[in-house]
Structure formats: C-alpha cells, structure tokens
Design a protein around this motif. Sequence first.
Motif, PDB file in Angstrom:
ATOM      1  N   LEU A 196      81.710  13.571  31.548  1.00  0.00           N
ATOM      2  CA  LEU A 196      82.562  14.460  30.679  1.00  0.00           C
ATOM      3  C   LEU A 196      82.170  14.518  29.345  1.00  0.00           C
ATOM      4  O   LEU A 196      82.070  15.534  28.719  1.00  0.00           O
ATOM      5  CB  LEU A 196      83.992  14.101  30.857  1.00  0.00           C
ATOM      6  N   VAL A 197      82.047  13.146  28.852  1.00  0.00           N
ATOM      7  CA  VAL A 197      81.794  13.309  27.219  1.00  0.00           C
ATOM      8  C   VAL A 197      80.454  13.348  26.676  1.00  0.00           C
ATOM      9  O   VAL A 197      80.394  13.799  25.560  1.00  0.00           O
ATOM     10  CB  VAL A 197      82.583  12.154  26.627  1.00  0.00           C
ATOM     11  N   GLY A 198      79.495  13.232  27.183  1.00  0.00           N
ATOM     12  CA  GLY A 198      78.414  12.816  26.783  1.00  0.00           C
ATOM     13  C   GLY A 198      77.529  14.307  26.687  1.00  0.00           C
ATOM     14  O   GLY A 198      77.624  15.235  27.468  1.00  0.00           O
ATOM     15  N   THR A 239      83.601  25.074  34.228  1.00  0.00           N
ATOM     16  CA  THR A 239      82.853  23.480  34.124  1.00  0.00           C
ATOM     17  C   THR A 239      82.457  23.144  35.411  1.00  0.00           C
ATOM     18  O   THR A 239      83.265  23.617  36.478  1.00  0.00           O
ATOM     19  CB  THR A 239      83.836  22.682  33.347  1.00  0.00           C
ATOM     20  N   GLY A 240      81.369  22.586  35.730  1.00  0.00           N
ATOM     21  CA  GLY A 240      80.998  22.206  37.093  1.00  0.00           C
ATOM     22  C   GLY A 240      81.970  21.031  37.756  1.00  0.00           C
ATOM     23  O   GLY A 240      82.994  21.097  37.403  1.00  0.00           O
ATOM     24  N   VAL A 241      81.322  20.536  38.943  1.00  0.00           N
ATOM     25  CA  VAL A 241      82.206  19.948  39.865  1.00  0.00           C
ATOM     26  C   VAL A 241      83.134  18.916  39.196  1.00  0.00           C
ATOM     27  O   VAL A 241      82.749  18.293  38.476  1.00  0.00           O
ATOM     28  CB  VAL A 241      81.436  19.112  40.737  1.00  0.00           C
ATOM     29  N   ILE A 259      86.986  22.651  20.538  1.00  0.00           N
ATOM     30  CA  ILE A 259      88.284  22.791  20.149  1.00  0.00           C
ATOM     31  C   ILE A 259      89.135  21.549  20.755  1.00  0.00           C
ATOM     32  O   ILE A 259      89.119  21.283  21.823  1.00  0.00           O
ATOM     33  CB  ILE A 259      88.873  24.166  20.958  1.00  0.00           C
ATOM     34  N   ARG A 260      89.726  21.044  19.729  1.00  0.00           N
ATOM     35  CA  ARG A 260      90.645  20.089  20.119  1.00  0.00           C
ATOM     36  C   ARG A 260      91.994  20.160  19.548  1.00  0.00           C
ATOM     37  O   ARG A 260      93.129  19.332  19.909  1.00  0.00           O
ATOM     38  CB  ARG A 260      90.133  18.743  19.475  1.00  0.00           C
ATOM     39  N   ILE A 280      88.174  26.849  26.214  1.00  0.00           N
ATOM     40  CA  ILE A 280      88.146  25.275  26.139  1.00  0.00           C
ATOM     41  C   ILE A 280      87.789  24.429  27.345  1.00  0.00           C
ATOM     42  O   ILE A 280      87.776  25.128  28.307  1.00  0.00           O
ATOM     43  CB  ILE A 280      89.562  24.618  25.857  1.00  0.00           C
ATOM     44  N   GLY A 281      87.089  23.201  27.127  1.00  0.00           N
ATOM     45  CA  GLY A 281      86.471  22.771  28.368  1.00  0.00           C
ATOM     46  C   GLY A 281      86.890  21.166  28.437  1.00  0.00           C
ATOM     47  O   GLY A 281      87.891  20.861  29.312  1.00  0.00           O
ATOM     48  N   ARG A 282      86.080  20.333  27.777  1.00  0.00           N
ATOM     49  CA  ARG A 282      86.745  18.943  27.718  1.00  0.00           C
ATOM     50  C   ARG A 282      88.147  18.728  27.788  1.00  0.00           C
ATOM     51  O   ARG A 282      88.676  17.951  28.087  1.00  0.00           O
ATOM     52  CB  ARG A 282      85.834  17.983  26.836  1.00  0.00           C
TER      53      ARG A 282
END
Length: 405
Positions: A28-30, A81-83, A313-314, A332-334
């Motif tokens: 998720l983060v990388g 976002t993917g799987v 975006i956080r 937004i994603g993460r």
Amino acid sequence: MANAWFETVAEAHRRAKKRLPKGVYMALVGGSERGLTVDDNMNAFGELGFAPHIAGLSQTRDLSTRVMGQDLALPVMISPTGVQAVHPEGEVAVARAAAARGITMGLSSFASKSIEEVAAVNDKTFFQMYWVGTREVLLQRMERARAAGAKGLIMTTDWSFSMGRDWGSPMIPEKINLKAALAYGPQIALRPKYALQWAKSRTIPDLTTPNLAPAGGGPAPTFFGAYGEWYGTPLPTWEDIAWLREQWDGPFMLKGVMRVDDAKAARDAGVTAISVSNHGGNNLDATPASIRALPAIAEAVGNDIEVVLDGGIRRGSDVVKAVALGAKAVMIGRAYLWGLAANGQAGVENVIDILRGGIDSAVLGLGHSSIHDLSADDLIVPDGFTRSLGVTPAQKVVEAAVKSA
C-alpha cells in the motif's frame, strides 16, 4: 468498539500499519524506485499556505459539487485501486461507505470484487479500465460495466510497472496456495486480528481479477496473469483513446495526465474529464507532485473539460488547496485503504468525515460560503512551486507576458 473512531488520516495509517501483515502494508505505502514522487505528492501540499479572514465569516458552507454528471456531497471521489487484500469486504465495503457519504466510487478492473457487486451498493460507480487485451475484449468489459450500472468510465494510462523499490518490494503471491501460506505464515501470525477477520468471513484474500474474466466464461486471471496480458498488449495511441471514448456514451475520464500538451490531446480526443495524477508515485519516479502540475493544466483546459486531482491527499485542507488551484474535486487512494484496514466500512466513512471536516474548516477560515468561491487568491504559493510540463519555452514566454500585462 469504543476506540474504533480516529480523528486523522495519519492515525488511520498508524492503525493500518499495526493491523496488516508487513507484505500487505508495504504493497500500500511504497512507490517506485526511491519514492521521490510519493514524498513530493504529500510534501508539496505543505509548501502551500492559506490567507485566512477573521471576521464576517459565513455561518454555513456549501461543500457540494458535480463531477462527471454525478452530484457529490463534497469534492472527494474514491480513486480505483487494485486487489484490496486489507479487508474481506474490500471494494464492496468502500463502495458502501462512499454511498453513505454521498460520493462516487471508482472501481479498478484489477479489483478483488466485481463491478456487479460494487455497482449494486453504490449507484455512483465509475469503472476503471487499462488498455489490456484486444479492442474486442475492451468493448466486452465496457459493455459489462454498462450493464452493471456504471455511470462513467475511467481510462488509466499512467502505469509503467516500475517494480524496483529501494526499501524492498513485498512478496505478492500468484495465488493463495500452500506455498504462499507458508511464506506469509510468520507475518500473519504477528497480526492475529487480521487473521481473525478473514477467518470470520470464511474466505481468504482473493488475488484474482473478476472484472477481467473472459466474456464467454472461464476463470478470472490472477493479478499477475492480468499483468502478463497488459505486458503483451501494444500500448495505446491517442487514436485508440479517442476510439474507446467514442464507444462509451457517458462521462469518460482519462487518468494520469501530468503535462499540458497531454491534457490538450485528451480534450481533443473527446474526454469529459482528466485526472492530474502520477499514479500515487507508482509510475515513473521523479515525476513531480500532481498538485504542482495542476495549475498549468487547469488553466489550459479547465474551461473545456473537468479537471480533478489525484495524489497525496491526507487532509481536508489538501482538498481545498487543490480546488483553489483549479480542480473540481480530488480522488483519494491510500487514505481510504488505511481506513478500510483500520475499521472496515466504518473506517472508510471515518476518513471521508475527516476530510469533510477539514474542508469545511478551511472554507470557513478563508471567508467563503461555498467551495466554488475558492481561488488561488486564497493561497500563498511560493515562487517556483508550479511545474508547467509539456509547455514549450516560447509558450512560457507568452504566458509570462500575459500574466505581467
């Protein structure tokens, strides 16, 4: 749970890290390579300041907007976002949360849940496609999305599959089998809550891509099987994008635009919206933050097509900064994935509520009654902040002369 609620996206991130197996979390983060773009996506927002008022402020604020034919309660959209192996309900939980908060749901063609399942719980679902397979196969996927009730199409082109990560790439199995279970066993043993939620659901993380299943029947490909198909598909031309757009009679977004010349080409191809995006830093590293590229793109095409922003975006204040610089909304994603990992559907709703509160607070402090009143005059933009990519030196000279006139 009494302590399930969290007050910042940063706290959702901390809880996700604590709850998820290391490999799932790192997926998720990388970002790619050194992670320069990931960092710049977030840090760039910190370079922008506000110019607030202190009296005569509006008692009420209108945060609603309309993007790609859909009314939004706030200028936030769920980016595909993917799987999603962070929670058993995956994209269905996200779609329910988005519907509960009045915003659109973007569903990836690489998602772990089908377009039928997701569109059934959110009537503002956009289906995202990659240029994978033949034109005939692309049309079949598009028709399936249309039949399921998708309201719009998102075409993503900013994906180069740069796999190297300086901090190490997580091991992602082809499928969940005995070998994968043994490899992930030690990580999962350290995260008993993660294991328990999957045990309660009587399922295991699904690494297949149901939205890419053959139209005539047969098993859906795995994530890496789909990657192999993408790798073997000739990359799309602008003519291909214009052709695909012609096949869809509703709103059509091209995601991944970072240059003015590409934005103009997208407009000429007939798209109704573009997302200024660098794929969250998972594409070509050292690409600047999307917020840096936004102003020049919005100025060039913003009156012709809708412009949204994706990347970094956080906080609600980040949303306001993007809107002030020309975006109609953000994706937004993460942020929502961390909410999903932290507390399922309620965690995603929590993230959206945090953003809503931050947006409202910033609009209030800037002295406006509506997000539509926001402009660059509300911001302190340091010299050299923006990046006018895809603009010739001669064009830059003309733009500078016009601004100084």
